[in-house]
Design an enzyme around this catalytic site. Structure first.
Site, PDB file in Angstrom:
ATOM      1  N   THR A 127      -0.770 -16.443  -0.802  1.00 19.82           N
ATOM      2  CA  THR A 127      -1.153 -15.282  -0.005  1.00 19.82           C
ATOM      3  C   THR A 127      -2.583 -15.343   0.515  1.00 19.82           C
ATOM      4  O   THR A 127      -3.470 -15.901  -0.158  1.00 19.82           O
ATOM      5  CB  THR A 127      -0.999 -14.006  -0.850  1.00 19.82           C
ATOM      6  OG1 THR A 127      -1.703 -12.931  -0.215  1.00 19.82           O
ATOM      7  CG2 THR A 127      -1.566 -14.156  -2.262  1.00 19.82           C
ATOM      8  N   GLU A 184      -4.465 -12.971   0.387  1.00 16.98           N
ATOM      9  CA  GLU A 184      -5.283 -12.213  -0.572  1.00 16.98           C
ATOM     10  C   GLU A 184      -6.143 -13.156  -1.412  1.00 16.98           C
ATOM     11  O   GLU A 184      -7.128 -12.730  -2.011  1.00 16.98           O
ATOM     12  CB  GLU A 184      -4.391 -11.379  -1.497  1.00 16.98           C
ATOM     13  CG  GLU A 184      -3.955 -10.054  -0.903  1.00 16.98           C
ATOM     14  CD  GLU A 184      -5.095  -9.046  -0.759  1.00 16.98           C
ATOM     15  OE1 GLU A 184      -5.789  -8.793  -1.742  1.00 16.98           O
ATOM     16  OE2 GLU A 184      -5.278  -8.529   0.356  1.00 16.98           O
ATOM     17  N   TYR A 188      -4.157  -9.134  -8.529  1.00 16.69           N
ATOM     18  CA  TYR A 188      -3.086  -9.797  -7.771  1.00 16.69           C
ATOM     19  C   TYR A 188      -3.600 -11.095  -7.146  1.00 16.69           C
ATOM     20  O   TYR A 188      -3.011 -12.164  -7.316  1.00 16.69           O
ATOM     21  CB  TYR A 188      -2.543  -8.852  -6.689  1.00 16.69           C
ATOM     22  CG  TYR A 188      -1.620  -9.528  -5.697  1.00 16.69           C
ATOM     23  CD1 TYR A 188      -0.284  -9.771  -6.019  1.00 16.69           C
ATOM     24  CD2 TYR A 188      -2.082  -9.939  -4.439  1.00 16.69           C
ATOM     25  CE1 TYR A 188       0.560 -10.399  -5.109  1.00 16.69           C
ATOM     26  CE2 TYR A 188      -1.247 -10.565  -3.537  1.00 16.69           C
ATOM     27  CZ  TYR A 188       0.075 -10.792  -3.872  1.00 16.69           C
ATOM     28  OH  TYR A 188       0.907 -11.420  -2.982  1.00 16.69           O
ATOM     29  N   LYS A 245      -2.563 -15.040  -8.049  1.00 21.06           N
ATOM     30  CA  LYS A 245      -1.963 -15.959  -7.069  1.00 21.06           C
ATOM     31  C   LYS A 245      -2.800 -17.237  -6.924  1.00 21.06           C
ATOM     32  O   LYS A 245      -2.265 -18.275  -6.542  1.00 21.06           O
ATOM     33  CB  LYS A 245      -1.806 -15.255  -5.721  1.00 21.06           C
ATOM     34  CG  LYS A 245      -0.668 -14.224  -5.693  1.00 21.06           C
ATOM     35  CD  LYS A 245       0.694 -14.899  -5.582  1.00 21.06           C
ATOM     36  CE  LYS A 245       1.809 -13.899  -5.362  1.00 21.06           C
ATOM     37  NZ  LYS A 245       3.098 -14.523  -5.058  1.00 21.06           N
TER      38      LYS A 245
HETATM   39  P1  NAP Z   1       8.506  -7.796  -2.441  1.00 18.92           P
HETATM   40  O1  NAP Z   1       9.292  -7.148  -1.360  1.00 18.92           O
HETATM   41  O2  NAP Z   1       7.630  -6.974  -3.319  1.00 18.92           O
HETATM   42  O3  NAP Z   1       9.544  -8.617  -3.360  1.00 18.92           O
HETATM   43  C1  NAP Z   1       9.151  -9.135  -4.595  1.00 18.92           C
HETATM   44  C2  NAP Z   1      10.380  -9.666  -5.311  1.00 18.92           C
HETATM   45  O4  NAP Z   1       9.996 -10.118  -6.617  1.00 18.92           O
HETATM   46  C3  NAP Z   1      11.482  -8.597  -5.540  1.00 18.92           C
HETATM   47  O5  NAP Z   1      12.726  -9.229  -5.428  1.00 18.92           O
HETATM   48  C4  NAP Z   1      11.227  -8.185  -6.970  1.00 18.92           C
HETATM   49  O6  NAP Z   1      12.350  -7.609  -7.606  1.00 18.92           O
HETATM   50  C5  NAP Z   1      10.901  -9.534  -7.584  1.00 18.92           C
HETATM   51  N1  NAP Z   1      10.252  -9.448  -8.883  1.00 18.92           N
HETATM   52  C6  NAP Z   1       9.194  -8.688  -9.254  1.00 18.92           C
HETATM   53  N2  NAP Z   1       8.907  -8.898 -10.551  1.00 18.92           N
HETATM   54  C7  NAP Z   1       9.800  -9.809 -11.007  1.00 18.92           C
HETATM   55  C8  NAP Z   1      10.019 -10.431 -12.256  1.00 18.92           C
HETATM   56  N3  NAP Z   1       9.288 -10.128 -13.329  1.00 18.92           N
HETATM   57  N4  NAP Z   1      11.020 -11.342 -12.367  1.00 18.92           N
HETATM   58  C9  NAP Z   1      11.798 -11.638 -11.299  1.00 18.92           C
HETATM   59  N5  NAP Z   1      11.640 -11.078 -10.089  1.00 18.92           N
HETATM   60  C10 NAP Z   1      10.640 -10.174  -9.937  1.00 18.92           C
HETATM   61  O7  NAP Z   1       7.566  -8.939  -1.834  1.00 18.92           O
HETATM   62  P2  NAP Z   1       7.707  -9.718  -0.438  1.00 18.92           P
HETATM   63  O8  NAP Z   1       6.912  -8.987   0.581  1.00 18.92           O
HETATM   64  O9  NAP Z   1       9.124 -10.059  -0.197  1.00 18.92           O
HETATM   65  O10 NAP Z   1       6.874 -11.035  -0.752  1.00 18.92           O
HETATM   66  C11 NAP Z   1       7.517 -12.168  -1.332  1.00 18.92           C
HETATM   67  C12 NAP Z   1       6.472 -13.032  -2.007  1.00 18.92           C
HETATM   68  O11 NAP Z   1       5.479 -13.416  -1.070  1.00 18.92           O
HETATM   69  C13 NAP Z   1       5.718 -12.349  -3.138  1.00 18.92           C
HETATM   70  O12 NAP Z   1       5.437 -13.322  -4.107  1.00 18.92           O
HETATM   71  C14 NAP Z   1       4.428 -11.885  -2.489  1.00 18.92           C
HETATM   72  O13 NAP Z   1       3.409 -11.796  -3.450  1.00 18.92           O
HETATM   73  C15 NAP Z   1       4.186 -13.003  -1.492  1.00 18.92           C
HETATM   74  N6  NAP Z   1       3.480 -12.652  -0.277  1.00 18.92           N
HETATM   75  C16 NAP Z   1       3.884 -11.610   0.488  1.00 18.92           C
HETATM   76  C17 NAP Z   1       3.229 -11.331   1.668  1.00 18.92           C
HETATM   77  C18 NAP Z   1       3.649 -10.192   2.555  1.00 18.92           C
HETATM   78  O14 NAP Z   1       2.847  -9.792   3.405  1.00 18.92           O
HETATM   79  N7  NAP Z   1       4.862  -9.693   2.448  1.00 18.92           N
HETATM   80  C19 NAP Z   1       2.162 -12.145   2.078  1.00 18.92           C
HETATM   81  C20 NAP Z   1       1.792 -13.219   1.276  1.00 18.92           C
HETATM   82  C21 NAP Z   1       2.468 -13.485   0.114  1.00 18.92           C
HETATM   83  P3  NAP Z   1      12.713  -6.036  -7.414  1.00 18.92           P
HETATM   84  O15 NAP Z   1      13.390  -5.929  -6.068  1.00 18.92           O
HETATM   85  O16 NAP Z   1      13.608  -5.772  -8.549  1.00 18.92           O
HETATM   86  O17 NAP Z   1      11.408  -5.287  -7.441  1.00 18.92           O
HETATM   87  N1  GDD Z   2      -0.643   0.289   0.539  1.00 16.76           N
HETATM   88  C1  GDD Z   2      -1.529   1.057   1.166  1.00 16.76           C
HETATM   89  N2  GDD Z   2      -1.336   2.419   1.172  1.00 16.76           N
HETATM   90  N3  GDD Z   2      -2.578   0.481   1.791  1.00 16.76           N
HETATM   91  C2  GDD Z   2      -3.433   1.282   2.457  1.00 16.76           C
HETATM   92  C3  GDD Z   2      -3.285   2.676   2.503  1.00 16.76           C
HETATM   93  C4  GDD Z   2      -2.195   3.273   1.814  1.00 16.76           C
HETATM   94  O1  GDD Z   2      -2.004   4.477   1.795  1.00 16.76           O
HETATM   95  N4  GDD Z   2      -4.290   3.189   3.256  1.00 16.76           N
HETATM   96  C5  GDD Z   2      -5.046   2.158   3.663  1.00 16.76           C
HETATM   97  N5  GDD Z   2      -4.527   1.004   3.174  1.00 16.76           N
HETATM   98  C6  GDD Z   2      -5.096  -0.340   3.370  1.00 16.76           C
HETATM   99  C7  GDD Z   2      -5.323  -1.135   2.081  1.00 16.76           C
HETATM  100  O2  GDD Z   2      -6.527  -0.705   1.445  1.00 16.76           O
HETATM  101  C8  GDD Z   2      -5.398  -2.551   2.637  1.00 16.76           C
HETATM  102  O3  GDD Z   2      -6.702  -2.819   3.103  1.00 16.76           O
HETATM  103  C9  GDD Z   2      -4.452  -2.515   3.837  1.00 16.76           C
HETATM  104  O4  GDD Z   2      -4.180  -1.121   4.102  1.00 16.76           O
HETATM  105  C10 GDD Z   2      -3.132  -3.233   3.643  1.00 16.76           C
HETATM  106  O5  GDD Z   2      -2.536  -2.760   2.427  1.00 16.76           O
HETATM  107  P1  GDD Z   2      -1.037  -3.174   2.027  1.00 16.76           P
HETATM  108  O6  GDD Z   2      -0.110  -2.848   3.126  1.00 16.76           O
HETATM  109  O7  GDD Z   2      -0.778  -2.587   0.684  1.00 16.76           O
HETATM  110  O8  GDD Z   2      -1.090  -4.759   1.985  1.00 16.76           O
HETATM  111  P2  GDD Z   2      -2.146  -5.765   1.323  1.00 16.76           P
HETATM  112  O9  GDD Z   2      -2.864  -6.435   2.449  1.00 16.76           O
HETATM  113  O10 GDD Z   2      -2.950  -5.134   0.280  1.00 16.76           O
HETATM  114  O11 GDD Z   2      -1.182  -6.801   0.596  1.00 16.76           O
HETATM  115  C11 GDD Z   2      -0.018  -7.304   1.244  1.00 16.76           C
HETATM  116  O12 GDD Z   2      -0.337  -8.483   1.955  1.00 16.76           O
HETATM  117  C12 GDD Z   2      -0.751  -9.573   1.132  1.00 16.76           C
HETATM  118  C13 GDD Z   2      -1.084 -10.732   2.080  1.00 16.76           C
HETATM  119  O13 GDD Z   2      -2.392 -10.613   2.544  1.00 16.76           O
HETATM  120  C14 GDD Z   2       1.045  -7.541   0.165  1.00 16.76           C
HETATM  121  O14 GDD Z   2       2.264  -7.848   0.790  1.00 16.76           O
HETATM  122  C15 GDD Z   2       0.666  -8.701  -0.727  1.00 16.76           C
HETATM  123  O15 GDD Z   2       1.761  -9.017  -1.595  1.00 16.76           O
HETATM  124  C16 GDD Z   2       0.355  -9.913   0.160  1.00 16.76           C
HETATM  125  O16 GDD Z   2       0.010 -11.018  -0.625  1.00 16.76           O
END
Ligand code: NAP
Ligand code: GDD
Length: 348
Positions: A133, A135, A157, A161
């Site tokens: 990520t 992050e 987090y 990672k």
């Molecule tokens: P998500 O929607 O939060 O999905 C996370 C998945 O992990 C869900 O299937 C969840 O199960 C499962 N999980 C959580 N804890 C677990 C455990 N202890 N054992 C087995 N499974 C578990 O996340 P996503 O957005 O699809 O992201 C997928 C991956 O990419 C994550 O690793 C995230 O950190 C990473 N990532 C995401 C982003 C982004 O912007 N979306 C960016 C960079 C990296 P439940 O459905 O039961 O909760």
């Molecule tokens: N969630 C959330 N809720 N974020 C908020 C809010 C709120 O009410 N208001 C402002 N924010 C701001 C957060 O402080 C952050 O700066 C930004 O919105 C994005 O927050 P999220 O959507 O929660 O995503 P993230 O950037 O912290 O993390 C996501 O992206 C990562 C990749 O850069 C997640 O998907 C991570 O799992 C992933 O790794």
């Protein structure tokens, strides 16, 4: 030709659902690992599960990244060609509240999969994808982040990672496992989790428009994110595992916007005319039409440390994977709004 087999940890998440659909279209047999929960957690993949055409190629098992024995026995049973580790406690703010659990799942969980591959003697057979990520860049000062940008994570987090990233590199170097880290910037979709900011904004504004909610409460409006579409990003995951050599890749759009800019775009598309007043935690948005405050900032949504600025440089992926982001932020927002409107109309 023999079908390729994929095993997906985190199949019930946003990316798990998109990746499953993508791989099934490519004629894979997909095994997904879901964890036990007290309510059904498969809503994102129920359509695949119920689709008669894909049903027999899509099989779910229970498992958990905190449970080594389930990981080992699932890999042994399914004999995958490719393993995608998408499972994580993926919410940055929540990781400040459950830091130990976040590390247990995100860091040690990744190590458990790699150890299982090694202990089963599958180093030469299985390819491994680790969901890294942006992050991990955290408090970086670099204007564009790429594969050589040093990590400076700013949450439990992010730190968890970084461990997962380096243990993946370590097992690649030590045991010659075909293991890749995708360093993915934020990617969203209509099925994004409801507590991430993009989904929260769109869902909240539509509920306000429909009279089902009075106000939307947010945190920091000034952090900047590089947002792409999950559908485009899962393709990059797959492409990484199809290369001759394993490597790590940044996946991003190269464009960045503040949360406030996202709100302004979404509000306009949903039909609001808003005016911002105040500063910091007192900043508010007023609906010009009826003078009501529809958005407020709340201290509880601000993080102990913020990642202020993310903007990725995906040139390596563009050059070597021939991967390009296809969806602009405007198109992404339009798609999320359409989905949300349909969801509410269907419920009426
Ligand atoms: P998500 O929607 O939060 O999905 C996370 C998945 O992990 C869900 O299937 C969840 O199960 C499962 N999980 C959580 N804890 C677990 C455990 N202890 N054992 C087995 N499974 C578990 O996340 P996503 O957005 O699809 O992201 C997928 C991956 O990419 C994550 O690793 C995230 O950190 C990473 N990532 C995401 C982003 C982004 O912007 N979306 C960016 C960079 C990296 P439940 O459905 O039961 O909760
Ligand atoms: N969630 C959330 N809720 N974020 C908020 C809010 C709120 O009410 N208001 C402002 N924010 C701001 C957060 O402080 C952050 O700066 C930004 O919105 C994005 O927050 P999220 O959507 O929660 O995503 P993230 O950037 O912290 O993390 C996501 O992206 C990562 C990749 O850069 C997640 O998907 C991570 O799992 C992933 O790794």
């Amino acid at each position: 030709m023999k079908k390729k087999i994929a095993l997906i940890f985190g199949v019930t998440g946003q990316d798990g659902a998109y990746l499953s659909k993508f791989l099934l279209k490519k004629n894979y047999k997909v095994y997904g690992v879901k964890r036990r929960s007290s309510i059904i957690n498969t809503s994102r993949i129920d359509d695949i599960y119920n689709d008669i055409n894909s049903k027999s190629n899509f099989v779910l098992f229970y498992g958990d990244l905190t449970d080594s024995s389930s990981i080992l026995s699932l890999i042994k049973k399914t004999k995958p060609d490719e393993i995608y580790n998408l499972a994580a406690q993926s919410h940055v703010q929540v990781s400040f509240e459950v830091p130990e659990y976040s590390a247990e799942v995100n860091s040690v969980g990744t190590l458990r999969i790699l150890e299982a591959i090694k202990n089963l003697g599958l180093e030469k057979k299985v390819k491994f994808y680790q969901a890294g990520t942006s992050e991990m860049f955290g408090k970086t000062k670099e204007k564009f982040q790429n594969e050589s940008t040093p990590f400076y994570p700013a949450s439990p987090y992010g730190v968890s990672k970084v461990f997962a990233h380096w243990i993946t590199v370590n097992y690649r170097e030590a045991y010659k496992i075909f293991a890749c880290n995708g360093v993915l910037f934020n990617h969203e979709s209509p099925i994004r989790g409801e507590t991430f900011v993009t989904k929260k904004i769109i869902q909240g504004l539509i509920r306000i428009k429909n009279g089902n909610q009075k106000k939307l409460f947010l945190g920091n409006l000034y952090s900047k994110r590089d947002w792409g579409h999950a559908r485009d990003y899962v393709e990059a995951m797959w492409k990484m595992l199809q290369q001759k050599k394993p490597a790590d890749y940044v996946i991003a759009t190269g464009k960045t916007f503040t949360i406030k800019e996202f709100v302004n775009k979404a509000a306009k598309k949903i039909g609001f005319k808003i005016r911002w007043v105040g500063n910091g935690v007192n900043e508010k948005a007023i609906d010009i039409k009826n003078k009501k405050v529809i958005i407020e900032c709340k201290k509880r949504y601000f993080r102990p440390v913020e990642v202020d600025y993310l903007k990725g440089n995906a040139n390596k992926a563009k050059k070597l994977l021939k991967w390009f982001p296809k969806t602009s932020l405007d198109k992404l927002i339009d798609e999320m709004i359409r989905y949300e409107l349909k969801f509410y109309n269907d419920k009426l």
